[in-house]
Design an enzyme around this catalytic site. Structure first.
Site, PDB file in Angstrom:
ATOM      1  CE  LYS A  72      -2.339  -1.171   4.141  1.00 53.16           C
ATOM      2  NZ  LYS A  72      -1.877  -2.379   4.459  1.00 53.16           N
ATOM      3  CB  THR A  73       3.413   2.618   2.359  1.00 49.83           C
ATOM      4  OG1 THR A  73       2.720   2.036   3.077  1.00 49.83           O
ATOM      5  CG2 THR A  73       3.984   3.504   2.347  1.00 49.83           C
ATOM      6  CG  ASP A 256       1.325   4.678   4.705  1.00 50.76           C
ATOM      7  OD1 ASP A 256      -0.209   3.831   4.372  1.00 50.76           O
ATOM      8  OD2 ASP A 256       1.839   4.929   4.541  1.00 50.76           O
ATOM      9  CD  GLU A 257      -0.063   2.697   8.217  1.00 53.86           C
ATOM     10  OE1 GLU A 257      -1.236   2.221   9.022  1.00 53.86           O
ATOM     11  OE2 GLU A 257       1.032   2.546   8.255  1.00 53.86           O
ATOM     12  CD  GLN A 296      -1.520  -2.832   9.353  1.00 50.54           C
ATOM     13  OE1 GLN A 296      -0.574  -2.316   9.548  1.00 50.54           O
ATOM     14  NE2 GLN A 296      -1.125  -3.454   7.324  1.00 50.54           N
ATOM     15  NE  ARG A 663       4.088  -4.127  11.137  1.00 56.63           N
ATOM     16  CZ  ARG A 663       3.555  -3.551   9.791  1.00 56.63           C
ATOM     17  NH1 ARG A 663       3.669  -2.742   8.975  1.00 56.63           N
ATOM     18  NH2 ARG A 663       2.369  -4.178   9.567  1.00 56.63           N
TER      19      ARG A 663
HETATM   20  N1  LIG Z   1       5.751  -5.864  -6.345  1.00 60.50           N
HETATM   21  C1  LIG Z   1       6.141  -5.479  -5.506  1.00 60.50           C
HETATM   22  N2  LIG Z   1       7.385  -6.012  -5.617  1.00 60.50           N
HETATM   23  C2  LIG Z   1       8.096  -6.307  -5.115  1.00 60.50           C
HETATM   24  N3  LIG Z   1       7.818  -6.525  -3.218  1.00 60.50           N
HETATM   25  C3  LIG Z   1       6.885  -5.416  -3.241  1.00 60.50           C
HETATM   26  C4  LIG Z   1       5.992  -5.142  -4.080  1.00 60.50           C
HETATM   27  N4  LIG Z   1       5.339  -4.552  -3.528  1.00 60.50           N
HETATM   28  C5  LIG Z   1       5.072  -4.403  -2.001  1.00 60.50           C
HETATM   29  N5  LIG Z   1       6.905  -4.822  -1.820  1.00 60.50           N
HETATM   30  C6  LIG Z   1       8.166  -5.132  -1.099  1.00 60.50           C
HETATM   31  O1  LIG Z   1       6.778  -5.446   0.082  1.00 60.50           O
HETATM   32  C7  LIG Z   1       7.391  -4.058   1.719  1.00 60.50           C
HETATM   33  C8  LIG Z   1       5.934  -3.909   2.019  1.00 60.50           C
HETATM   34  O2  LIG Z   1       5.213  -2.894   1.207  1.00 60.50           O
HETATM   35  P1  LIG Z   1       4.640  -2.047   1.853  1.00 60.50           P
HETATM   36  O3  LIG Z   1       5.404  -1.636   3.450  1.00 60.50           O
HETATM   37  O4  LIG Z   1       4.416  -1.004   0.486  1.00 60.50           O
HETATM   38  O5  LIG Z   1       3.078  -2.668   2.425  1.00 60.50           O
HETATM   39  P2  LIG Z   1       2.090  -1.996   3.240  1.00 60.50           P
HETATM   40  O6  LIG Z   1       0.852  -2.143   2.335  1.00 60.50           O
HETATM   41  O7  LIG Z   1       2.199  -0.580   3.382  1.00 60.50           O
HETATM   42  O8  LIG Z   1       2.495  -2.702   4.906  1.00 60.50           O
HETATM   43  P3  LIG Z   1       1.587  -2.144   5.977  1.00 60.50           P
HETATM   44  O9  LIG Z   1       0.058  -2.215   6.136  1.00 60.50           O
HETATM   45  O10 LIG Z   1       2.490  -2.563   7.022  1.00 60.50           O
HETATM   46  O11 LIG Z   1       1.820  -0.485   6.260  1.00 60.50           O
HETATM   47  C9  LIG Z   1       7.892  -3.960   0.970  1.00 60.50           C
HETATM   48  O12 LIG Z   1       9.191  -4.129   1.254  1.00 60.50           O
HETATM   49  C10 LIG Z   1       7.524  -3.190  -0.344  1.00 60.50           C
HETATM   50  O13 LIG Z   1       8.744  -2.560  -0.842  1.00 60.50           O
HETATM   51 MG   LIG Z   2       2.152   1.095   4.462  1.00 54.84          MG
END
Ligand SMILES: Nc1ncnc2c1ncn2[C@@H]1O[C@H](COP(=O)(O)OP(=O)(O)OP(=O)(O)O)[C@@H](O)[C@H]1O
Ligand SMILES: [Mg+2]
Length: 829
Positions: A72-73, A256-257, A296, A663
């Site tokens: 997402k981020t 975000d969040e 979350q 995490r």
């Molecule tokens: N398509 C992708 N290919 C490779 N790595 C990815 C891809 N999408 C996300 N990632 C990697 O996965 C990890 C998690 O991504 P991110 O932090 O954006 O998730 P999130 O959904 O925001 O998580 P959270 O809910 O914990 O905030 C990061 O290291 C990111 O670089």
């Molecule tokens: Mg995130």
């Protein structure tokens, strides 16, 4: 045509994936146009189809909902970069909101990696900082000085106390902290004093305090934290011209969040995007992107409401929702455990979250006898992972439910010399309540310790004003005596009103009583208990319904536990000995983590190894680490005691568990202490109910509860055998290496790891006796010594003897330290 891309080095992208030479640019250069398209396309690489769709979407409001680690981020970041690269949005038109300053910094960095220094013109910040910026610019419209002050919680409580006095209210019956948190809750709901007074069920006292408090803030040209949001919303609603200015300015707003936004923040976003504005000639609405995960949501206690995410489609009827289901962060094992835990929450939308990262290592489980042993296990594993798998300290995070739990961990990490930092939350001995309590103890132990005496003279508030204090200090100066001594003769001091004299006499009696207690042989724990009790310090915190005060109480309970353990380990130790001990820990505590990581204190190369990160589960939101330890899985610790009886709070604790587990990228450790000490009393805690939900086949239990029988059979109760103090600094020390690292407290790192071969350290009980401190090294002035944290030094003076031997050691850049040798990891060279 924009000159926006003058500096788009696209750092961080794989150059191989970019068009080779960047053609010289002119506005009508078609090569440049093609290049721009290529740059935008490059941003889509490495994204899966729904992620790509989310980056490409434009027009209507966009909601991205997905479980942890699904990108997402990352999508948010790529979306900003893509909007910039296609020229649809300029950097100055971007407003990206993250929940913490740390997350903001990370996002700015990520975007800068993608678009270079153009990232600087964007606003990437928390809600609070964005509002400060807006209010600073628009201060005149809201009647604030441009240099208005921002009151923190302590300031605003002080102001509320003044207000309650002005209103002739009983401050005992209406403690400032309680009023402050109720006012804060109203502000989260955008209820101003007038609206509150008009509302049917207003509480008269609260209504009058709230109204006057806002008046006083205005007079002082000050705002509190919640005002930052509320007053910005009011500004935008009351001044259409100002609102229009910001709607024109921010063309892309991203949050975000989103699951952790409260009502005020929700309205703020609506105002800024212009979605509330239905006029024909309204500014076209900004692009709105929000991302979040209802699982979350962990800030309900601060007014956050998942309503904002659940009803996004109702709030924004033309909204587009995109789901992400592939997790890129964790192994399947970690993910399965997290999914299993969260699946027990009632009323949630089931999610499918999968990964193709493979099963990975099993989760490691460990049941420690107590929190110190748990901390030792954590430290030992970090060390072992370093030796066996090349894991660097910087790859590791250790989480806990409440700040107070960091103490046991910090002590072991200090002792074994593993560099660490505590993120969020002041370090234990720097916390205000701990400093206050220790200041009392110091002023009791040393009546002439003016700094500490004056720190607590009016803490908690007992009506000793600044003027009385100043007159007393002036009298002391004239008589060339300490303020403490002047207090004994307060009746002779000129210029203090009779009320002031009475108050000072009251304080003197309090201190005299406490000193008598200490002189009569009471141990440090008893004296500390009397301080917290007789001063009313604890009662005041307990009466408050501010969650921060609840954690203050927990921290004081921790300090009390420290004192109790000290008494048990050192039956002959008095208050002064205890304070000596506390200052040594506090001293080592203050070493900047960088120093240690540098190798300055190690004498060995430690560069780029980073430091172990310690933080609460709440602070961990949004972050990821290769190795994660989630500690304290006990019913009553996590889930927190306060939540056990309330299904909603329990559900929030479970979400916190989900946040914590997710995490971890590669390795996850879960641990609990069978016994944890609070208020000097060791309590047995049952296993966290959440643990039962983690499928057994995912966990390699290195140690189960087998030790409990031994613990009870041991019979000696809590004779300090397990105490961090009593073990002579042997954080790692096991029977079989006892003596080999005398006086160091640091294990021979490699040797220890080799020998332990993954087996847990033997417990304190049954191995070493409570008094098995390391022998004190015999030193002479001029000796060269080495200290675990300060490195090499030279002894410049010696005082005392036997267990009270103190050495003054000159440590070069670390300065001269007084070390109580009994406890200090000093080795003679
Ligand atoms: N398509 C992708 N290919 C490779 N790595 C990815 C891809 N999408 C996300 N990632 C990697 O996965 C990890 C998690 O991504 P991110 O932090 O954006 O998730 P999130 O959904 O925001 O998580 P959270 O809910 O914990 O905030 C990061 O290291 C990111 O670089
Ligand atoms: Mg995130």
């Amino acid at each position: 045509m924009t000159t926006l891309f003058d500096d788009l080095p696209l750092r961080g992208l794989d150059p191989a994936r970019l068009p080779t030479a960047v053609p010289p640019r002119t506005d009508d250069d078609s090569g440049w146009q093609a290049d721009r398209a290529a740059r935008a396309d490059a941003l889509l690489e490495g994204l899966n189809p729904p992620q790509r769709e989310a980056v490409l979407h434009h027009g209507s409001p966009l909601l991205i909902v997905a479980g942890a680690g699904s990108g997402k981020t990352r999508v948010l970041t790529h979306r900003i970069a893509h909007q910039l690269a296609t020229g649809r949005v300029r950097p100055s038109e971007v407003l990206a909101i993250t929940f913490t300053n740390k997350a903001a910094a990370e996002m700015r960095e990520r975007v800068a990696d993608l678009v270079g220094s153009a990232a600087r013109a964007m606003w990437v910040s928390t809600f609070h900082s964005a509002c400060v910026r807006i209010l600073r610019r628009e201060h005149a419209a809201v009647g604030l000085r441009s240099s208005f002050s921002i009151y923190d919680a302590a300031d605003s409580q002080r102001l509320i106390t003044l207000v309650t006095r002005e209103l002739d209210l009983d401050t005992k019956k209406f403690p400032a902290k309680g009023l402050a948190s109720r006012i804060s809750a109203l502000k989260d709901e955008l209820v101003d004093p007038e609206a509150y007074a008009r509302s049917g069920d207003a509480d008269d006292v609260l209504a009058s305090v709230y109204a006057r408090y806002q008046d006083r803030l205005r007079q002082a040209s000050a705002v509190d934290f919640d005002d930052l949001i509320m007053r910005t919303v009011q500004l935008l609603q009351a001044h259409p011209g100002v609102a229009e200015h910001y709607r024109r300015r921010f063309r892309s707003i991203l949050v975000d969040e989103y699951q952790d936004t409260n009502h005020a923040q929700y309205v703020l976003v609506r105002e800024l995007t212009g979605h509330g504005d239905v006029r024909e000639d309204a500014v076209p609405r900004a692009e709105l992107t929000v991302v979040g995960d209802a699982d979350q949501s962990i800030y309900a206690f601060r007014g956050a409401t998942i309503r904002n995410i659940l009803e996004f489609e109702a709030d924004y009827p033309d909204a587009r929702t995109i789901l992400l289901e592939q997790n890129y962060r964790s192994t399947q094992t970690i993910l399965s455990a997290a999914n299993a835990v969260i699946s027990h929450n009632p009323g949630r939308k089931p999610k499918r979250l999968w990964t193709d990262a493979g099963a990975g290592a099993k989760i490691v489980g460990y049941v420690a006898d107590n929190e110190h042993e748990e901390a030792r296990f954590v430290a030992q594993e970090i060390d072992r992972l370093g030796d066996d798998d090349g894991v660097r300290p910087g790859d590791v995070a250790v989480f806990y439910r409440t700040n107070a739990q960091s103490r046991a961990l910090e002590e072991v990490l200090i002792r074994v010399g593993l560099p660490y930092k505590v993120v969020g939350g002041t370090r234990f001995y720097e916390r205000r309540e701990i400093k206050d309590a220790v200041a009392y103890l110091r002023a009791i132990a040393n009546p002439d310790d003016d700094v500490n005496l004056r720190r607590v003279l009016n803490v908690p508030k007992r009506g000793i004003g600044d003027r009385s204090e100043a007159m007393l200090a002036a009298f002391a100066e004239r008589e060339r005596i300490s303020v403490g001594a002047a207090l004994e003769r307060v009746e002779e001091a000129p210029g203090i009103g009779s009320r002031g004299v009475t108050q000072l006499q009251g304080f003197r009696e309090l201190m005299t009583g406490l000193r008598e207690l200490a002189a009569g042989g009471a141990g440090p724990a008893e004296v500390l208990g009397a301080v917290l009790d007789r001063t009313g310090y604890l009662a005041e915190l307990r009466a408050s319904d501010d969650p921060q005060d609840a954690s203050r109480v927990e921290n004081l309970a921790e300090l009390h536990a420290v004192a109790t353990e000290f008494e048990q380990a050192e039956p002959d130790g008095d208050l002064a000995d205890f304070l000596e001990r506390v200052s040594l820990v506090a001293d080592a505590d203050q070493i900047p983590a960088e120093d240690v990581a540098d190798g300055a204190a190690e004498g060995g190369p430690r560069e780029d190894q980073g430091v172990v990160t310690l933080m609460t589960l709440h602070t961990a939101k949004g972050l990821e680490f290769p190795v994660v330890f989630v500690t304290g899985w006990e019913d009553g610790t996590f889930p927190h005691m306060r939540s056990l009886a309330d299904p909603d709070q329990l559900a929030e604790e479970r979400r916190l568990a989900y946040v914590g587990l997710t995490r971890a990228r590669r390795r996850l450790y879960i641990s609990r202490a069978a016994v944890r000490t609070a208020w000097g009393a060791p309590n047995e805690f049952p296993a966290s109910r959440f643990l039962a939900d983690v499928p057994d086949e995912l966990v390699d239990w290195r140690r189960r509860e087998s030790s409990m029988a031994a613990l009870r059979a041991g019979g000696s109760g809590w004779g300090g055998g397990a105490s961090a103090w009593g073990r002579g600094g042997g954080g790692y020390r096991r029977d079989d290496d006892g003596g080999s690292v005398i006086g160091s407290g640091r294990p021979p790192r490699r040797a220890d790891a080799d020998r332990s071969g993954g087996t847990p350290p033997r417990t304190a009980r049954g191995s070493s006796s409570p008094k098995a401190s390391a022998p004190i090294p015999t030193l002479a002035v001029g000796d060269r010594v080495t200290h675990d944290s300060y490195g090499m030094g030279r002894v410049v003076a010696l005082e005392g003897s036997g267990p009270n031997a103190v050495a003054k050691v000159e440590f070069g850049t670390h300065g001269t330290k007084r070390l109580l040798l009994r406890y200090s990891p000093v080795t003679k060279l």
